[in-house]
Design an enzyme around this catalytic site. Structure first.
Site, PDB file in Angstrom:
ATOM      1  N   ASP A  64     -17.307 -14.817  49.175  1.00 30.51           N
ATOM      2  CA  ASP A  64     -16.760 -15.325  47.922  1.00 30.51           C
ATOM      3  C   ASP A  64     -15.896 -14.238  47.291  1.00 30.51           C
ATOM      4  O   ASP A  64     -15.913 -13.088  47.730  1.00 30.51           O
ATOM      5  CB  ASP A  64     -17.844 -15.838  46.978  1.00 30.51           C
ATOM      6  CG  ASP A  64     -18.862 -14.780  46.586  1.00 30.51           C
ATOM      7  OD1 ASP A  64     -18.904 -13.708  47.225  1.00 30.51           O
ATOM      8  OD2 ASP A  64     -19.613 -15.031  45.627  1.00 30.51           O
ATOM      9  N   TYR A  66     -14.135 -11.308  44.951  1.00 30.54           N
ATOM     10  CA  TYR A  66     -14.630 -10.191  44.142  1.00 30.54           C
ATOM     11  C   TYR A  66     -14.935 -10.706  42.736  1.00 30.54           C
ATOM     12  O   TYR A  66     -14.213 -11.550  42.208  1.00 30.54           O
ATOM     13  CB  TYR A  66     -13.567  -9.095  44.051  1.00 30.54           C
ATOM     14  CG  TYR A  66     -13.246  -8.398  45.343  1.00 30.54           C
ATOM     15  CD1 TYR A  66     -14.230  -7.749  46.084  1.00 30.54           C
ATOM     16  CD2 TYR A  66     -11.936  -8.350  45.821  1.00 30.54           C
ATOM     17  CE1 TYR A  66     -13.922  -7.082  47.265  1.00 30.54           C
ATOM     18  CE2 TYR A  66     -11.617  -7.677  46.999  1.00 30.54           C
ATOM     19  CZ  TYR A  66     -12.617  -7.054  47.708  1.00 30.54           C
ATOM     20  OH  TYR A  66     -12.310  -6.397  48.870  1.00 30.54           O
ATOM     21  N   PHE A  77     -10.869  -9.782  50.692  1.00 29.38           N
ATOM     22  CA  PHE A  77     -10.754  -8.323  50.818  1.00 29.38           C
ATOM     23  C   PHE A  77      -9.603  -7.713  50.020  1.00 29.38           C
ATOM     24  O   PHE A  77      -9.582  -6.506  49.803  1.00 29.38           O
ATOM     25  CB  PHE A  77     -10.653  -7.887  52.294  1.00 29.38           C
ATOM     26  CG  PHE A  77     -11.889  -8.167  53.091  1.00 29.38           C
ATOM     27  CD1 PHE A  77     -13.050  -7.430  52.892  1.00 29.38           C
ATOM     28  CD2 PHE A  77     -11.913  -9.193  54.026  1.00 29.38           C
ATOM     29  CE1 PHE A  77     -14.205  -7.700  53.614  1.00 29.38           C
ATOM     30  CE2 PHE A  77     -13.067  -9.465  54.759  1.00 29.38           C
ATOM     31  CZ  PHE A  77     -14.215  -8.714  54.543  1.00 29.38           C
ATOM     32  N   HIS A 186     -20.114  -6.253  59.208  1.00 29.18           N
ATOM     33  CA  HIS A 186     -19.271  -6.287  58.011  1.00 29.18           C
ATOM     34  C   HIS A 186     -18.805  -4.873  57.668  1.00 29.18           C
ATOM     35  O   HIS A 186     -19.533  -3.900  57.888  1.00 29.18           O
ATOM     36  CB  HIS A 186     -20.077  -6.881  56.850  1.00 29.18           C
ATOM     37  CG  HIS A 186     -19.231  -7.299  55.697  1.00 29.18           C
ATOM     38  ND1 HIS A 186     -18.851  -6.421  54.701  1.00 29.18           N
ATOM     39  CD2 HIS A 186     -18.681  -8.488  55.375  1.00 29.18           C
ATOM     40  CE1 HIS A 186     -18.111  -7.063  53.824  1.00 29.18           C
ATOM     41  NE2 HIS A 186     -17.984  -8.313  54.204  1.00 29.18           N
TER      42      HIS A 186
END
Length: 224
Positions: A64, A66, A77, A186
């Site tokens: 989801d 930031y 990102f 990740h």
């Protein structure tokens, strides 16, 4: 919630007519009216606006947006200019530096990637301020699954980068034999040292694209 304007309309436009989306729209509209929600409403579909389906070369999945002020603008990102790159993005830059020699920039604004065909898609497209995962389970997952299915249906070379378990859980939808699926932990500080560092996904993606006659991605982000 702005509307789509490019070839994504044909690919996923039917989703807007389905009952789940009507419920999702009502929920999201109420959230924006009563709480602080990110990204700004006009930026929700930026990943699709900036990267048409016909142009997709690489798919990167996030979770989801930031959830701190001024960060999210609709690309996973990526953060807006002037905002310090978050730790996961810093680790992406470190891997890019080791993999391809890219210089680490002073910003986290990844629109350059999107304009070259990198679809940076969160699986949930909105979030309450300072409440990670607060809009999960409201219907966004069904909508973004339709986007992933549309990418999978493209019979041309496409690379999917699946970082972390949530992204890798979507791998079952990516069945096209013309595509390359790359998996790694990740890039967050909690897991980057378990195999994200050294995964060399960026060079592998470019080699795959070049081998199939597709222009590779220029991953270098310039300083602002």
């Amino acid at each position: 919630m702005g509307m789509l304007e490019n070839d994504w309309v044909e690919a996923v436009g039917e989703e807007f007519k389905k009952p789940y989306y009507a419920k999702l729209y009502k929920f999201v509209k109420e959230e924006y009216n009563t709480r602080v929600i990110y990204p700004p409403a006009d930026d929700i579909f930026n990943a699709l606006h900036l990267t048409a389906l016909k142009d997709v070369k690489v798919l990167i999945l996030g979770q989801d947006p930031y959830h701190n002020e001024g960060q999210a603008h609709g690309l996973c990102f990526s953060v807006k200019p002037g905002v310090e790159p978050p730790p996961s993005l810093e680790n992406i830059y470190k891997e890019l530096h080791e993999d391809l020699g890219c210089e680490i920039p002073n910003n986290g604004y990844l629109v350059k990637w999107a304009r070259q065909g990198v679809l940076m898609l969160n699986t949930v497209l909105t979030v309450r301020a300072h409440q990670a995962n607060s809009h999960q389970g409201q219907g966004w997952e069904q909508f973004t699954d339709a986007i992933i299915h549309a990418v999978n249906a493209q019979d041309r070379p496409i690379v999917s980068m699946l970082w972390g378990r949530p992204a890798q859980s979507k791998g079952a939808m990516l069945t096209n034999p013309n595509h390359l699926i790359l998996k790694a932990p990740h890039p967050s500080p909690l897991s980057a040292y378990r195999g994200f560092f050294g995964c060399r996904h960026f060079s592998q993606a470019n080699e795959f694209l070049k081998t199939h006659g597709v222009e590779p991605i220029d991953w270098q982000i310039e300083n602002i």
